[in-house]
Design an enzyme around this catalytic site. Sequence first.
Site, short mmCIF file in Angstrom:
data_model
loop_
_atom_site.label_atom_id
_atom_site.label_comp_id
_atom_site.label_asym_id
_atom_site.label_seq_id
_atom_site.Cartn_x
_atom_site.Cartn_y
_atom_site.Cartn_z
N VAL A 71 20.41 -52.78 53.36
CA VAL A 71 21.84 -53.06 53.65
C VAL A 71 22.98 -52.88 55.18
O VAL A 71 22.86 -53.76 55.90
CB VAL A 71 22.82 -52.06 53.06
CG1 VAL A 71 24.10 -52.02 53.14
CG2 VAL A 71 22.32 -52.08 51.79
N GLY A 72 21.76 -51.80 56.13
CA GLY A 72 21.83 -52.11 57.03
C GLY A 72 23.05 -50.53 58.35
O GLY A 72 23.45 -49.89 58.82
N LEU A 73 22.74 -49.77 56.97
CA LEU A 73 23.67 -48.06 57.25
C LEU A 73 25.14 -48.87 57.56
O LEU A 73 25.68 -47.97 58.14
CB LEU A 73 23.24 -47.45 57.46
CG LEU A 73 22.43 -46.75 57.46
CD1 LEU A 73 22.10 -46.18 58.91
CD2 LEU A 73 22.85 -46.08 55.77
N CYS A 128 16.52 -43.34 55.92
CA CYS A 128 16.45 -44.57 55.91
C CYS A 128 15.45 -45.35 56.59
O CYS A 128 14.88 -45.50 57.31
CB CYS A 128 18.36 -45.15 56.20
SG CYS A 128 17.76 -46.94 55.75
N LYS A 163 17.85 -35.33 53.07
CA LYS A 163 17.11 -36.68 51.97
C LYS A 163 15.90 -36.66 53.22
O LYS A 163 15.79 -37.50 54.15
CB LYS A 163 18.06 -37.30 52.14
CG LYS A 163 17.06 -38.29 51.23
CD LYS A 163 18.15 -39.08 50.31
CE LYS A 163 17.98 -40.29 49.42
NZ LYS A 163 19.23 -41.25 49.19
N GLY A 239 14.76 -41.02 42.63
CA GLY A 239 14.05 -42.38 42.63
C GLY A 239 13.95 -42.76 41.31
O GLY A 239 13.01 -41.89 40.46
N GLY A 240 14.24 -44.11 40.61
CA GLY A 240 14.08 -44.87 39.51
C GLY A 240 14.04 -43.60 37.66
O GLY A 240 14.01 -43.82 36.95
N GLY A 261 21.20 -44.25 41.23
CA GLY A 261 21.52 -44.95 42.07
C GLY A 261 21.18 -45.98 41.48
O GLY A 261 21.93 -46.74 40.61
N THR A 262 19.85 -47.28 41.40
CA THR A 262 20.05 -48.57 40.99
C THR A 262 20.29 -48.10 39.87
O THR A 262 20.34 -49.14 39.30
CB THR A 262 18.08 -48.66 40.96
OG1 THR A 262 18.70 -48.82 42.73
CG2 THR A 262 17.62 -49.91 40.99
C1 LIG Z 1 21.96 -50.66 47.69
C2 LIG Z 1 21.24 -49.40 48.39
C3 LIG Z 1 22.25 -48.31 49.34
C4 LIG Z 1 21.85 -47.96 49.80
N1 LIG Z 1 22.48 -46.62 50.72
C5 LIG Z 1 21.75 -45.29 51.31
C6 LIG Z 1 21.95 -44.79 52.03
O1 LIG Z 1 23.02 -45.50 52.60
N2 LIG Z 1 21.79 -43.65 52.51
C7 LIG Z 1 21.19 -42.68 52.19
O2 LIG Z 1 20.26 -41.77 51.97
N3 LIG Z 1 20.51 -43.65 50.70
C8 LIG Z 1 20.29 -44.78 50.60
N4 LIG Z 1 20.15 -45.34 49.12
C9 LIG Z 1 18.84 -45.37 48.70
C10 LIG Z 1 19.13 -44.09 47.51
O3 LIG Z 1 20.37 -42.99 48.23
C11 LIG Z 1 17.91 -43.58 46.66
O4 LIG Z 1 17.37 -43.01 47.40
C12 LIG Z 1 16.97 -44.85 46.17
O5 LIG Z 1 17.34 -45.96 45.72
C13 LIG Z 1 15.71 -43.98 44.96
O6 LIG Z 1 16.69 -44.11 43.76
P1 LIG Z 1 16.70 -44.81 42.57
O7 LIG Z 1 15.76 -45.37 42.44
O8 LIG Z 1 17.79 -44.23 41.68
O9 LIG Z 1 17.71 -45.70 43.49
C14 LIG Z 1 20.55 -46.75 48.51
C15 LIG Z 1 19.53 -47.59 47.68
C16 LIG Z 1 20.28 -48.35 47.94
C17 LIG Z 1 19.99 -49.43 46.30
#
Ligand SMILES: Cc1cc2nc3c(=O)[nH]c(=O)nc-3n(C[C@H](O)[C@H](O)[C@H](O)COP(=O)(O)O)c2cc1C
Length: 300
Positions: A71-73, A128, A163, A239-240, A261-262
Amino acid sequence: MPSLKTTITGIGLQNPLMLASGILDENGYTMKNILECGAAAVVTKSIGREERTGYRPPIVAEVPDGLLNAVGLSNPGIDNFGNEVGIALQAGKPVIGSIFGGTADDFLYVGKKMEEYGANALELNLSCPHVLGVGSEVGSDPELVEEIIGELKNKIEIPVWAKLSPNVTNILEIANAASKADAFVVINTVRGMAIDIYARRPVLSNAYGGLSGRAIKNVGIRYVYQLYKETGKPIIGVGGIEAYEDAIEYLMAGASALEIGTGVYSKGKGIFSEINSGISSFMESEGIASIKELVGAAVQ
Ligand SMILES: Cc1cc2nc3c(=O)[nH]c(=O)nc-3n(C[C@H](O)[C@H](O)[C@H](O)COP(=O)(O)O)c2cc1C
């Protein structure tokens, strides 16, 4: 009925599930809505000192068992984010401010503002995987990590969570540098990429991205277990996590709280109440009265 309550760095949670940074959390109303759907707390999108537009599309791609994103923050900048935190806080639950920067000074500036806006803790994005000069570039430099956390711990009252990235050779070296943090959050996304074979080019505009979702669950569990065993610090597992069994695995590996998240993409906002009821039934059938009994239960 078993109790799902847990505590992380002194913050009481009604249940162990929080929204992870980056998913529906750049806007106060979507964060409030997620809290009303059963999440115990939300972590905001990572916010920096200035507004950033991020990368051009495509920035997210579906891959087997997960998502790939770069996404590029993109974020509105901390000076424009106070209102969003205020709206999310109306739900009466904790809001964790995720912040990023390139220097200790950046982190302090953004962290102070998050604290003023009412955030209950800071989550430092040291991980990130796809933006130069911030995220995991900062998080893989132990001296810089130590300086950032030292500065925040001196000047900020609310708890500081670090993190960490799985994209390092030795996570313990970084965890040691971050030892003044109140908790570790593991893991951020795992570096990866996908190729469009007909266009003969990378799928994401940035080429490289971060892999999330079920594909990385076992990587996350392993880091939670290792950090719990080696450091004894409170840990937030991420994570997952998409089913109650995943949540219980993370708790038994040593996490005191969890982020999703996902799973919100793949299962919808009902995922929080669904997983909570699964954890509750599991605890009941196994004769477990509190989340505390599960934390680290599998660690040998
Ligand atoms: C679309 C997207 C955007 C994310 N943006 C951030 C972010 O801005 N800052 C951050 O610390 N992690 C970000 N993450 C990472 C998630 O917070 C998380 O650590 C990671 O996706 C693993 O968890 P999950 O498998 O439940 O998604 C992002 C993940 C996704 C999929």
